[in-house]
Design a protein around this motif. Structure first.
Motif, short mmCIF file in Angstrom:
data_model
loop_
_atom_site.label_atom_id
_atom_site.label_comp_id
_atom_site.label_asym_id
_atom_site.label_seq_id
_atom_site.Cartn_x
_atom_site.Cartn_y
_atom_site.Cartn_z
N TYR A 51 -9.40 0.50 -1.93
CA TYR A 51 -8.06 -0.36 -1.02
C TYR A 51 -7.10 0.62 0.10
O TYR A 51 -6.41 1.08 -0.52
N ALA A 52 -7.56 0.22 1.24
CA ALA A 52 -6.45 0.13 2.16
C ALA A 52 -4.83 -0.61 2.26
O ALA A 52 -4.71 -1.27 3.41
N ALA A 53 -4.80 -0.25 1.30
CA ALA A 53 -3.08 -1.54 0.39
C ALA A 53 -2.34 0.01 0.23
O ALA A 53 -2.79 0.34 -1.18
N GLU A 54 -0.93 -0.40 0.03
CA GLU A 54 0.35 0.55 -0.91
C GLU A 54 -0.04 -0.61 -2.04
O GLU A 54 -0.04 -1.82 -2.18
N GLY A 55 -0.14 0.44 -3.22
CA GLY A 55 -0.09 -0.32 -4.51
C GLY A 55 -1.14 -1.15 -5.49
O GLY A 55 -1.14 -1.81 -6.61
N MET A 56 -2.64 -0.72 -4.47
CA MET A 56 -3.66 -1.64 -5.41
C MET A 56 -4.54 -0.51 -5.56
O MET A 56 -4.99 0.37 -4.73
N ALA A 57 -5.25 -0.79 -6.98
CA ALA A 57 -5.95 0.62 -7.79
C ALA A 57 -7.23 0.38 -7.62
O ALA A 57 -7.45 -0.72 -6.56
#
Length: 381
Positions: free
Chosen positions: A50-56
């Protein structure tokens, strides 16, 4: 439960296939790319990031694949036994998959229903696919439903060492129309079910697709390489916002969407386009300009409907003019459009490809913007 999904590309793996697996289906991808097909067969799994901080990352299991060119009979047999068929191949390729779906339907036995959903960037995709399938077989020979759908998730072109790994944005929307479905239709995880899908299709088409397209064509005009980079240019951002508030006014008039809620929807989508973690190349978003400039697509249709209501579609005209200036020698539609303009001029191009009369006010707006763009890029800001 068994699902057949046509299209093992980034959208197929990173969106539709992922949601089908989460809904409890064993998914068989169908594609013509032997590298993808062989890898899916061998590993029976792939990873989604995922292109987002903190998503595994998520590991998707319970999948396989078939090659529609070399294993067509096996594909037909799989469709004959499936519960669900979905597509994410692009509108132009639906006619290629329709004969296989038709052959599979003709081999179905008993009263077990089949649901066929075209997850494409087009209005009435499943209805269009049903017509194509109906040319090949009698769709009433089995219990088959073709509910229309609207899908939305940004999945840019990407290259990874792992051929199956795909990275997507966290946001997605999948809406399915129910008005022609039986009461016991299957429920897919993350899908919104509505009686009439038209407002949702046009909201997505005239916001996400319109904004994405205009960002790409204006961005190309100013020498940008990605959508996120384009939105950093105030000239592009202003053009996108102007067009989206024009289409927003149209959507509010047609369907009664709440103005405050829709304004938030516009801003949310602009933030999606700006996501720096999504390397969404302009050449991907801008490709196939002839289709995107069609009279029933994301640019001309809302512009024409606004003009019919007495509202000048200046922002949309700007985006349309930018699309007419776009050129990518590696894109066949772009090359065709440029050659036609060079030979016949912009007025004849507007008539032929946009289905507008040269004396229409919308045509005049588009041609005026186009001339300014050719004279000086900075004059449109």
């Amino acid at each position: 439960m068994k699902a057949i999904h046509f299209g093992a590309g980034n959208i197929g793996r990173g969106f539709i296939g992922l949601q089908l697996v989460k809904s409890g289906y064993d998914v068989c991808f169908v594609d013509v790319n032997p590298e993808l097909v062989d890898a899916l067969k061998f590993r029976a799994a792939y990873e989604v990031g995922y292109a987002a901080e903190g998503m595994a990352n998520e590991t998707v299991t319970g999948v396989t694949a078939l090659n529609s060119l070399t294993e067509s009979q096996t594909v037909i047999e799989a469709i004959a036994e499936a519960d669900l068929v979905t597509t994410a191949v692009g509108p132009a390729l639906l006619e290629k998959v329709a004969p296989l779906i038709a052959a599979g339907i003709s081999q179905r036995r008993g009263d077990h229903p089949l649901y066929v959903i075209a997850c494409e960037n087009m209005i009435g995709g499943s209805s269009h696919l049903e017509k194509l399938v109906g040319r090949e077989t009698d769709v009433t020979s089995a219990i088959v439903y073709f509910p229309n759908a609207a899908v939305d998730r940004i999945v840019p072109l990407q290259r990874h060492d792992d051929v199956l790994y795909v990275e997507v944005e966290p946001f997605f929307e999948w809406v399915v129309e129910t008005k022609q479905l039986p009461s016991d239709y299957p429920i897919l995880k993350g899908v919104t079910y509505v009686d009439d899908i038209t407002p949702f299709i046009e909201r997505k088409l005239f916001t996400v697709n319109t904004g994405h397209a205009i960002a790409s064509y204006l961005g190309a005009l100013f020498g940008k390489e990605t959508i996120a980079e384009s939105l950093q240019d105030v000239r592009v951002r202003r053009g996108v916002q102007t067009a989206l508030y024009e289409t927003g006014w149209l959507l509010l008039e047609k369907y009664g969407f709440d103005a405050k809620t829709h304004s938030a929807y516009i801003q949310k989508n602009i933030k999606r386009f700006e996501n720096p973690r999504i390397h969404d190349e302009i050449v991907r978003v801008a490709r196939s300009p002839i289709r995107k400039l069609g009279p029933s697509d994301r640019l001309v249709k809302p512009a024409r409907e606004l003009m019919d209501r007495g509202i000048e579609a200046n922002g949309l005209a700007l985006g349309i003019a930018a699309a007419l200036t776009y050129f990518d020698p590696n894109d066949s539609e772009s090359s065709e459009l440029k050659a036609f303009i060079d030979k016949n001029g912009i007025e004849e191009t507007v008539v032929t490809y946009l289905d507008l009369r040269p004396d229409d006010r919308l045509s005049q707006l588009i041609m005026s913007q186009y001339v300014q763009m050719n004279d000086s890029v900075n004059s449109i800001a």
